[in-house]
Design a protein around this motif. Structure first.
Motif, mmCIF file in Angstrom:
data_model
loop_
_atom_site.group_PDB
_atom_site.id
_atom_site.type_symbol
_atom_site.label_atom_id
_atom_site.label_comp_id
_atom_site.label_asym_id
_atom_site.label_seq_id
_atom_site.Cartn_x
_atom_site.Cartn_y
_atom_site.Cartn_z
ATOM 1 N N TYR A 73 0.773 -1.332 0.078
ATOM 2 C CA TYR A 73 0.218 -0.041 -0.155
ATOM 3 C C TYR A 73 0.865 1.468 0.041
ATOM 4 C CZ TYR A 73 -3.634 3.159 1.430
ATOM 5 O OH TYR A 73 -4.465 4.517 1.423
ATOM 6 N N LEU A 74 1.841 1.365 0.962
ATOM 7 C CA LEU A 74 2.749 2.422 0.988
ATOM 8 C C LEU A 74 3.697 2.645 -0.493
ATOM 9 C CD1 LEU A 74 4.658 1.786 4.301
ATOM 10 C CD2 LEU A 74 2.562 3.530 4.017
ATOM 11 N N GLU A 75 3.913 1.646 -1.051
ATOM 12 C CA GLU A 75 4.252 1.801 -2.580
ATOM 13 C C GLU A 75 3.420 2.137 -3.392
ATOM 14 O OE1 GLU A 75 7.652 1.515 -2.990
ATOM 15 O OE2 GLU A 75 7.512 1.287 -1.029
ATOM 16 N N ASP A 76 2.046 1.740 -3.497
ATOM 17 C CA ASP A 76 1.174 2.372 -4.198
ATOM 18 C C ASP A 76 0.683 3.800 -4.114
ATOM 19 O OD1 ASP A 76 0.776 -0.140 -5.385
ATOM 20 O OD2 ASP A 76 -0.995 -0.802 -4.261
ATOM 21 N N VAL A 77 0.634 4.331 -2.874
ATOM 22 C CA VAL A 77 0.270 5.749 -2.521
ATOM 23 C C VAL A 77 1.513 6.552 -2.413
ATOM 24 C CG1 VAL A 77 -0.893 6.915 -0.802
ATOM 25 C CG2 VAL A 77 -1.630 4.604 -1.263
ATOM 26 N N PHE A 78 2.690 6.118 -1.987
ATOM 27 C CA PHE A 78 3.970 7.112 -1.782
ATOM 28 C C PHE A 78 4.954 6.652 -2.715
ATOM 29 C CE2 PHE A 78 1.306 7.043 2.104
ATOM 30 C CZ PHE A 78 0.937 8.283 2.220
ATOM 31 N N LEU B 83 -8.174 -7.286 -13.167
ATOM 32 C CA LEU B 83 -8.719 -8.231 -12.193
ATOM 33 C C LEU B 83 -8.377 -7.823 -10.756
ATOM 34 C CD1 LEU B 83 -8.273 -11.756 -13.655
ATOM 35 C CD2 LEU B 83 -10.325 -10.136 -13.859
ATOM 36 N N ARG B 84 -8.036 -6.436 -10.609
ATOM 37 C CA ARG B 84 -7.274 -6.015 -9.444
ATOM 38 C C ARG B 84 -7.845 -4.461 -9.278
ATOM 39 N NH1 ARG B 84 -0.832 -5.472 -9.194
ATOM 40 N NH2 ARG B 84 -0.950 -3.869 -10.649
ATOM 41 N N PRO B 85 -8.249 -3.882 -8.419
ATOM 42 C CA PRO B 85 -8.869 -2.599 -8.176
ATOM 43 C C PRO B 85 -7.820 -1.378 -8.476
ATOM 44 C CG PRO B 85 -9.604 -3.881 -6.188
ATOM 45 C CD PRO B 85 -8.447 -4.583 -7.007
ATOM 46 N N ALA B 86 -8.308 -0.343 -9.198
ATOM 47 C CA ALA B 86 -7.216 0.586 -9.637
ATOM 48 C C ALA B 86 -6.872 1.326 -8.459
ATOM 49 C CB ALA B 86 -8.318 1.501 -10.692
ATOM 50 N N ASP B 87 -7.767 1.535 -7.148
ATOM 51 C CA ASP B 87 -7.386 2.319 -6.187
ATOM 52 C C ASP B 87 -6.484 1.422 -5.074
ATOM 53 O OD1 ASP B 87 -9.933 0.863 -5.609
ATOM 54 O OD2 ASP B 87 -9.660 1.915 -3.923
ATOM 55 N N ALA B 88 -5.776 2.402 -4.326
ATOM 56 C CA ALA B 88 -4.607 1.541 -3.701
ATOM 57 C C ALA B 88 -5.572 1.000 -2.216
ATOM 58 C CB ALA B 88 -3.778 2.637 -2.836
ATOM 59 N N VAL B 89 -6.503 1.238 -1.901
ATOM 60 C CA VAL B 89 -7.437 0.680 -0.715
ATOM 61 C C VAL B 89 -7.896 -0.467 -1.032
ATOM 62 C CG1 VAL B 89 -9.339 0.885 0.774
ATOM 63 C CG2 VAL B 89 -7.723 2.850 0.380
ATOM 64 N N GLY B 90 -8.472 -0.477 -2.552
ATOM 65 C CA GLY B 90 -9.101 -1.932 -3.046
ATOM 66 C C GLY B 90 -8.125 -2.766 -3.419
ATOM 67 N N LYS B 91 -6.837 -2.485 -3.591
ATOM 68 C CA LYS B 91 -5.694 -3.304 -4.106
ATOM 69 C C LYS B 91 -5.504 -3.978 -2.799
ATOM 70 C CE LYS B 91 -3.012 -1.286 -7.778
ATOM 71 N NZ LYS B 91 -3.905 -0.108 -8.145
ATOM 72 N N ASP B 185 -16.974 -4.462 -5.035
ATOM 73 C CA ASP B 185 -17.852 -4.494 -6.193
ATOM 74 C C ASP B 185 -17.115 -5.149 -7.375
ATOM 75 O OD1 ASP B 185 -19.746 -3.064 -4.576
ATOM 76 O OD2 ASP B 185 -19.101 -1.114 -5.594
ATOM 77 N N MET B 186 -15.867 -5.424 -7.414
ATOM 78 C CA MET B 186 -15.281 -5.922 -8.596
ATOM 79 C C MET B 186 -14.849 -7.165 -8.579
ATOM 80 S SD MET B 186 -11.630 -4.016 -9.916
ATOM 81 C CE MET B 186 -10.888 -4.884 -11.285
#
Lengths: 253, 253
Positions: A73-78, B83-91, B185-186
């Motif tokens: 998550y840290l890699e995705d966001v920062f 097949l993976r959410p685009a947003d970091a929280v979804g990931k 949702d995905m």
């Protein structure tokens, strides 16, 4: 932006994401959760993480648990200071090592740590109070682990755990003959993982394995880890462990 | 571009990444590895994956192993059908579920599958030949699993495995009350994971759990999985399992 990290002592899981936060130079709020007072099972903490486990990252209200997930998550966001390779094959190498540490190292070092430290703590509590403490633990596996720590892990389980640690050290020793860091040329979350779960304390916890003699590249890698400013900053976080019970922490300073 | 997938029957790990390949509509070359002939431990296969485990993805020469790593790799390299959410929280949600299935589901359903199927196969081999087969297995854990399958898993271990499966079904049942798919949702790799490792066959393998009655949302989710064209295409891959020993496969067609 609000970034809060709930954590215990700078060792194992709490250290693993702390290293990434510090290496990335992120400005976060540290909230210490006192495991010696069983705060991880308290009402206020379970309201944040229903599983009652540290650490937890809360970013603008989103609750992220599990250190390997937090570190991705840290890699995705920062992404400004990357601890994950930019190319897909490098990412896969990093993830393969993280998976190996999560599934084949972490629980086995942890068993020896619990045997030596948590077992002493668990046996120091009288049985009525102990039962009440165990009842509050949300995860059944974790309840079982506390009960086993109190009654004692079996010699067979401890020996199997040692075998797993020997296998991991030998595997990483061979890998470091051709790689600077676990995922290749770049320091990644996989290094933070193996260091926190095993590498930083394996020599001290298992003198019988003669780590310096048998796994010199693991020692060299550990020294390079110890010298990193992000790792040093993470290790300087508060440590309230009874010095007599320090199996994991306190050895670098 | 060359994309080759080495796999066994459409179940468990081999199915898990096959579903993602098919759902993404990728043009790949399928290479069947015959576990009944122990091809996963043969010289030609161990030259590709030194751990002697299926499945393996080879993309333009890069060898990717471990299905959760393969599935992230497919998202990194072929994002057209995500097949993976685009947003970091979804990931993070997807990864938390994948970690749960990898660490708390997979090995436990696998133990029951091995007990019923691999045990029969292992005991059908005479002991001299069996020792020779086991010697060729690269991973010590895997060697031990074959030996235990032959001698029989303990009742205590099987009961513990069943407890873990009950816990997983109840957890996912509760989660599906508020979510369409595991990560929200995905449809994601987490659904492919739980389906392949447990969801597709849990009702058939464990009639005593009364899955339809106790976990109706799991059944509804499984039916939605069964109806997906990518899942159907994955299930139609070759199945050479002796029909009398089919615990996992063969129930949808």
């Amino acid at each position: 932006m609000s970034l809060v990290y709930y954590h215990a002592e700078p060792a194992a899981n709490s250290l693993k994401s702390m290293i990434c936060l510090k290496e990335k130079g992120l400005d976060f709020e540290s909230r210490y959760v006192d495991l010696h007072k069983f705060e991880q099972h308290s009402e206020w903490f379970v309201a944040i993480n229903p599983e009652g486990q540290v650490p937890v990252l809360v970013h603008d209200g989103a609750v992220i648990t599990q250190t390997s997930v937090i570190n991705e998550y840290l890699e995705d966001v920062f992404p400004a200071v990357p601890l994950r390779p930019a190319d897909a094959v490098g990412k896969a190498r990093m993830r393969t090592w993280n998976k190996f540490v999560d599934e084949h190292v972490m629980n086995y070092v942890s068993m020896h740590g619990w045997h030596r430290m948590v077992g002493v703590i668990a046996r120091s509590i009288d049985s009525g109070e102990f039962e009440k403490l165990v009842e509050r633990i949300p995860l059944p596996d974790q309840r079982k682990k506390w009960q086993t720590a109190r009654s004692g892990f079996s010699e067979a389980d401890l020996a199997h755990a040692t075998d797993k640690i020997v296998y991991a050290c030998a595997k990483i020793e061979a890998h470091l003959a051709e790689n600077v860091w676990l995922a290749g040329d770049m320091f990644t979350t996989a290094d933070a993982n193996f260091y926190s779960m095993c590498g930083m304390m394996v020599e001290r916890m298992f003198p019988e394995l003669e780590v310096a003699k048998n796994y010199p590249r693991v020692i060299d890698w550990r020294e390079r880890m110890n010298a990193r400013p992000g790792v040093r900053a993470a290790l300087e976080m508060p440590d309230h462990t009874n010095p007599a019970l320090r199996t994991w922490t306190g050895h670098v300073r």
